[in-house]
Design a protein around this motif. Structure first.
Motif, PDB file in Angstrom:
ATOM      1  N   TYR A   5       0.853  -1.191   0.000  1.00  0.00           N
ATOM      2  CA  TYR A   5       0.000   0.000   0.000  1.00  0.00           C
ATOM      3  C   TYR A   5       0.886   1.237   0.000  1.00  0.00           C
ATOM      4  O   TYR A   5       1.876   1.286   0.731  1.00  0.00           O
ATOM      5  N   ALA A   6       0.512   2.240  -0.803  1.00  0.00           N
ATOM      6  CA  ALA A   6       1.255   3.494  -0.845  1.00  0.00           C
ATOM      7  C   ALA A   6       0.272   4.657  -0.905  1.00  0.00           C
ATOM      8  O   ALA A   6      -0.631   4.668  -1.745  1.00  0.00           O
ATOM      9  N   ALA A   7       0.444   5.623  -0.006  1.00  0.00           N
ATOM     10  CA  ALA A   7      -0.402   6.820  -0.008  1.00  0.00           C
ATOM     11  C   ALA A   7       0.235   7.856  -0.929  1.00  0.00           C
ATOM     12  O   ALA A   7       1.418   8.152  -0.817  1.00  0.00           O
ATOM     13  N   THR A   8      -0.550   8.378  -1.865  1.00  0.00           N
ATOM     14  CA  THR A   8      -0.089   9.453  -2.737  1.00  0.00           C
ATOM     15  C   THR A   8      -0.877  10.710  -2.389  1.00  0.00           C
ATOM     16  O   THR A   8      -1.688  10.695  -1.472  1.00  0.00           O
ATOM     17  N   GLU A   9      -0.676  11.776  -3.120  1.00  0.00           N
ATOM     18  CA  GLU A   9      -1.378  13.026  -2.807  1.00  0.00           C
ATOM     19  C   GLU A   9      -2.887  12.895  -2.879  1.00  0.00           C
ATOM     20  O   GLU A   9      -3.600  13.486  -2.090  1.00  0.00           O
ATOM     21  N   ASP A  10      -3.377  12.135  -3.848  1.00  0.00           N
ATOM     22  CA  ASP A  10      -4.823  12.113  -4.058  1.00  0.00           C
ATOM     23  C   ASP A  10      -5.462  10.731  -3.986  1.00  0.00           C
ATOM     24  O   ASP A  10      -6.674  10.609  -4.099  1.00  0.00           O
ATOM     25  N   SER A  11      -4.686   9.665  -3.790  1.00  0.00           N
ATOM     26  CA  SER A  11      -5.288   8.336  -3.727  1.00  0.00           C
ATOM     27  C   SER A  11      -4.368   7.358  -3.013  1.00  0.00           C
ATOM     28  O   SER A  11      -3.209   7.657  -2.742  1.00  0.00           O
ATOM     29  N   LEU A  12      -4.916   6.205  -2.736  1.00  0.00           N
ATOM     30  CA  LEU A  12      -4.165   5.104  -2.147  1.00  0.00           C
ATOM     31  C   LEU A  12      -3.894   4.114  -3.262  1.00  0.00           C
ATOM     32  O   LEU A  12      -4.808   3.721  -3.983  1.00  0.00           O
ATOM     33  N   VAL A  13      -2.642   3.720  -3.437  1.00  0.00           N
ATOM     34  CA  VAL A  13      -2.274   2.756  -4.464  1.00  0.00           C
ATOM     35  C   VAL A  13      -2.061   1.409  -3.795  1.00  0.00           C
ATOM     36  O   VAL A  13      -1.312   1.311  -2.826  1.00  0.00           O
ATOM     37  N   ARG A  26      -5.813   2.052  -7.919  1.00  0.00           N
ATOM     38  CA  ARG A  26      -5.922   3.328  -7.202  1.00  0.00           C
ATOM     39  C   ARG A  26      -7.253   3.331  -6.472  1.00  0.00           C
ATOM     40  O   ARG A  26      -8.296   3.071  -7.062  1.00  0.00           O
ATOM     41  N   GLN A  29      -9.701   7.654  -4.042  1.00  0.00           N
ATOM     42  CA  GLN A  29      -9.328   8.831  -4.827  1.00  0.00           C
ATOM     43  C   GLN A  29     -10.003  10.083  -4.285  1.00  0.00           C
ATOM     44  O   GLN A  29     -11.139  10.040  -3.836  1.00  0.00           O
ATOM     45  N   ARG A  34      -3.065   9.856   4.098  1.00  0.00           N
ATOM     46  CA  ARG A  34      -1.849  10.331   4.759  1.00  0.00           C
ATOM     47  C   ARG A  34      -1.068   9.223   5.454  1.00  0.00           C
ATOM     48  O   ARG A  34       0.139   9.271   5.537  1.00  0.00           O
TER      49      ARG A  34
END
Length: 65
Positions: A5-13, A26, A29, A34
């Motif tokens: 799992y990876a948190a990005t600016e606008d979604s969780l991958v 993704r 969204q 965070r």
């Protein structure tokens, strides 16, 4: 099956190994994820904290939140 799992600016991958390769999905969204916490005893149970959209939980490795 392994899931990363990876948190990005606008979604969780969510990256999962399936059928000999990796699949990326993704999710959450526009929720501004965070932080992520995985239950060490039940890795299919994951929590994701967001900025302003609360805490989300999955019990099926991210298939549904």
């Amino acid at each position: 099956m392994t899931t990363i799992y990876a948190a990005t600016e606008d979604s969780l991958v969510c990256l999962s190994d399936a059928n000999g390769g990796w699949e990326a999905r993704r999710q959450l969204q526009s929720r501004a994820p965070r932080c992520i916490a995985v239950d060490p005893r039940r890795p299919e149970r994951v929590w994701c904290g967001t900025a302003g959209a609360g805490i989300w939980r999955t019990v099926d490795s991210g298939a549904t939140w």
